[in-house]
Design a protein around this motif. Structure first.
Motif, short mmCIF file in Angstrom:
data_model
loop_
_atom_site.label_atom_id
_atom_site.label_comp_id
_atom_site.label_asym_id
_atom_site.label_seq_id
_atom_site.Cartn_x
_atom_site.Cartn_y
_atom_site.Cartn_z
N GLY A 90 13.15 -16.57 -18.63
CA GLY A 90 13.87 -17.79 -18.98
C GLY A 90 13.06 -18.74 -19.82
O GLY A 90 13.56 -19.35 -20.78
N PHE A 91 11.77 -18.90 -19.47
CA PHE A 91 10.91 -19.85 -20.18
C PHE A 91 10.64 -19.41 -21.62
O PHE A 91 10.70 -20.22 -22.55
N THR A 92 10.38 -18.12 -21.81
CA THR A 92 10.14 -17.60 -23.15
C THR A 92 11.42 -17.67 -23.99
O THR A 92 11.38 -18.02 -25.18
N PHE A 93 12.55 -17.35 -23.37
CA PHE A 93 13.84 -17.47 -24.06
C PHE A 93 14.05 -18.90 -24.54
O PHE A 93 14.44 -19.15 -25.69
N ALA A 94 13.78 -19.87 -23.66
CA ALA A 94 13.98 -21.28 -24.00
C ALA A 94 13.06 -21.72 -25.14
O ALA A 94 13.49 -22.39 -26.09
N LYS A 95 11.79 -21.35 -25.05
CA LYS A 95 10.84 -21.73 -26.11
C LYS A 95 11.22 -21.10 -27.45
O LYS A 95 11.14 -21.77 -28.50
N SER A 96 11.61 -19.85 -27.40
CA SER A 96 11.97 -19.15 -28.64
C SER A 96 13.20 -19.77 -29.28
O SER A 96 13.25 -19.97 -30.50
N LEU A 97 14.19 -20.07 -28.44
CA LEU A 97 15.42 -20.68 -28.95
C LEU A 97 15.14 -22.05 -29.55
O LEU A 97 15.66 -22.40 -30.62
N ALA A 98 14.30 -22.83 -28.87
CA ALA A 98 13.95 -24.16 -29.38
C ALA A 98 13.20 -24.06 -30.70
O ALA A 98 13.42 -24.86 -31.62
N LEU A 99 12.33 -23.07 -30.81
CA LEU A 99 11.56 -22.88 -32.04
C LEU A 99 12.46 -22.50 -33.20
O LEU A 99 12.35 -23.06 -34.31
N VAL A 100 13.38 -21.59 -32.96
CA VAL A 100 14.30 -21.15 -34.01
C VAL A 100 15.24 -22.27 -34.43
O VAL A 100 15.51 -22.48 -35.61
N ARG A 101 15.72 -23.04 -33.44
CA ARG A 101 16.67 -24.13 -33.72
C ARG A 101 15.97 -25.41 -34.15
O ARG A 101 16.62 -26.37 -34.56
N GLN A 102 14.64 -25.42 -34.03
CA GLN A 102 13.83 -26.59 -34.39
C GLN A 102 14.27 -27.85 -33.62
O GLN A 102 14.51 -28.91 -34.19
N ILE A 103 14.36 -27.67 -32.30
CA ILE A 103 14.69 -28.78 -31.41
C ILE A 103 13.64 -28.83 -30.30
O ILE A 103 12.96 -27.83 -30.03
N PRO A 104 13.46 -29.96 -29.66
CA PRO A 104 12.42 -30.07 -28.62
C PRO A 104 12.74 -29.24 -27.37
O PRO A 104 13.90 -28.96 -27.07
#
Length: 332
Positions: A90-104
């Motif tokens: 879950g944590f890696t999914f969240a970080k990756s999604l935030a990085l791709v979407r460029q959101i905090p």
């Protein structure tokens, strides 16, 4: 601001969408059927199930909230504590999604989610309050001064209460999950059938349940050695009452020592009906306010993670893509 929250600390894959501190959706995918035949959670299987479930659960939460991923402005995910393999999904999914979407992105301590879960309810306590977080992995008391300020008051010295429930269920061959099975059978038994110990006399607000667990094991062994039927309902009722007595009295003591007028429950065992009834009764006797989250917010869920994440973000606490998960909470 719309927040996507993700929780994967153990065997539930959960996602929620919040509008600041208001819940728009809260989706939980249980792995109960996967682990039941093994008598408990198998970490490797749990991790694999999270991998399979994470995107469908997130997508369901977005759909239920009536929003798209493009509208999400913040992602919050459980960073720990928990099973590391499960957390990383879950944590890696969240970080990756935030990085791709460029959101905090915000990493959330799972315990803070339980400490703040009551704020998801319509009737909210004012700060400060004394909070009991009691689950399969934690039995701890905290002084909560604000949504980001927590002070440990007491904790278990050995088994957590939920862990003791699970072990007693295993002794009595009640299946998994053990807590609900013990509580259900306890309703048919007598709480005064056996004088099981309560670790109350040392004056601290720490907990200890290993002696109680041993006392139950010895009692079961006596019946088996004499080839007598084990009175499972009476043992469950007496055991449950011993746990509830300890949790309730230590919580009341902690609140009075802190000078707090409000008591809050959190964690999976906070859904236990006997505990809920008794702590409300004792709080009323001591003229304290008692606040209980709905059962859906007691067990692991992403809504509480989103709420805790929102307050962390408001305080300026975000994480980078190199942040790592942790198995033990620094709060505990």
């Amino acid at each position: 601001m719309l927040i996507l929250a993700i929780e994967s600390s153990c065997d539930d894959t959960a996602a929620a969408v919040l509008d600041n501190d208001r819940v728009l959706s809260n989706v939980i995918s249980s792995q109960f059927a996967v682990h039941a035949k093994y008598g408990g959670v198998v970490p490797e299987l749990a991790s694999r199930c999270h991998i399979e479930a994470i995107w469908p659960v997130v997508n369901e939460a977005l759909t239920a909230a009536g929003v798209s991923l493009d509208e999400i402005g913040l992602i919050a995910a459980t960073q720990g504590p928990g099973l590391v393999g499960c957390l990383l999904v879950g944590f890696t999914f969240a970080k990756s999604l935030a990085l791709v979407r460029q959101i905090p992105c915000v990493g959330v301590d799972h315990l803070t989610g339980h400490l703040l879960a009551i704020l998801l309810e319509q009737e909210k306590p004012a700060f400060p309050y004394t909070a009991l977080v009691v689950s399969g992995g934690t039995s701890s008391l905290f002084a909560v001064s604000s949504p980001i300020e927590f002070r440990l008051l007491g904790r278990t010295r050995d088994d957590a209460a939920g862990e003791a429930f699970d072990k007693v269920a295993k002794m009595l061959d009640l299946g998994c999950p053990g807590g609900p099975a013990v509580s259900t059978l306890a309703e048919q038994g007598r709480a005064d059938a056996f004088a099981f110990p309560r670790a109350l006399a040392d004056g601290s607000v720490d907990f200890s349940f290993s002696g109680l667990k041993t006392a139950v094991a010895n009692q079961v062994s006596r019946f088996l050695q004499q080839e007598l039927p084990v009175p499972k309902a009476d043992i469950c009722a007496s055991f449950e009452q011993a746990v509830v007595d300890a949790l309730t009295e230590k919580t009341i003591t902690a609140a009075k020592r802190c000078g707090h007028q409000r008591v809050v429950l959190g964690g999976g065992v906070a859904a236990n009906n006997t505990l809920r009834r008794q702590i409300c009764t004792r709080c009323a006797e001591e003229r304290l306010q008692c606040f209980l989250p709905s059962p859906v917010f007691c067990t692991d869920n992403a809504a509480m993670i989103g709420l805790a994440g929102y307050h962390q973000f408001v305080a300026g606490n975000t994480i980078g893509s190199d942040a790592d998960a942790f198995s033990r909470s620094p709060l505990n």
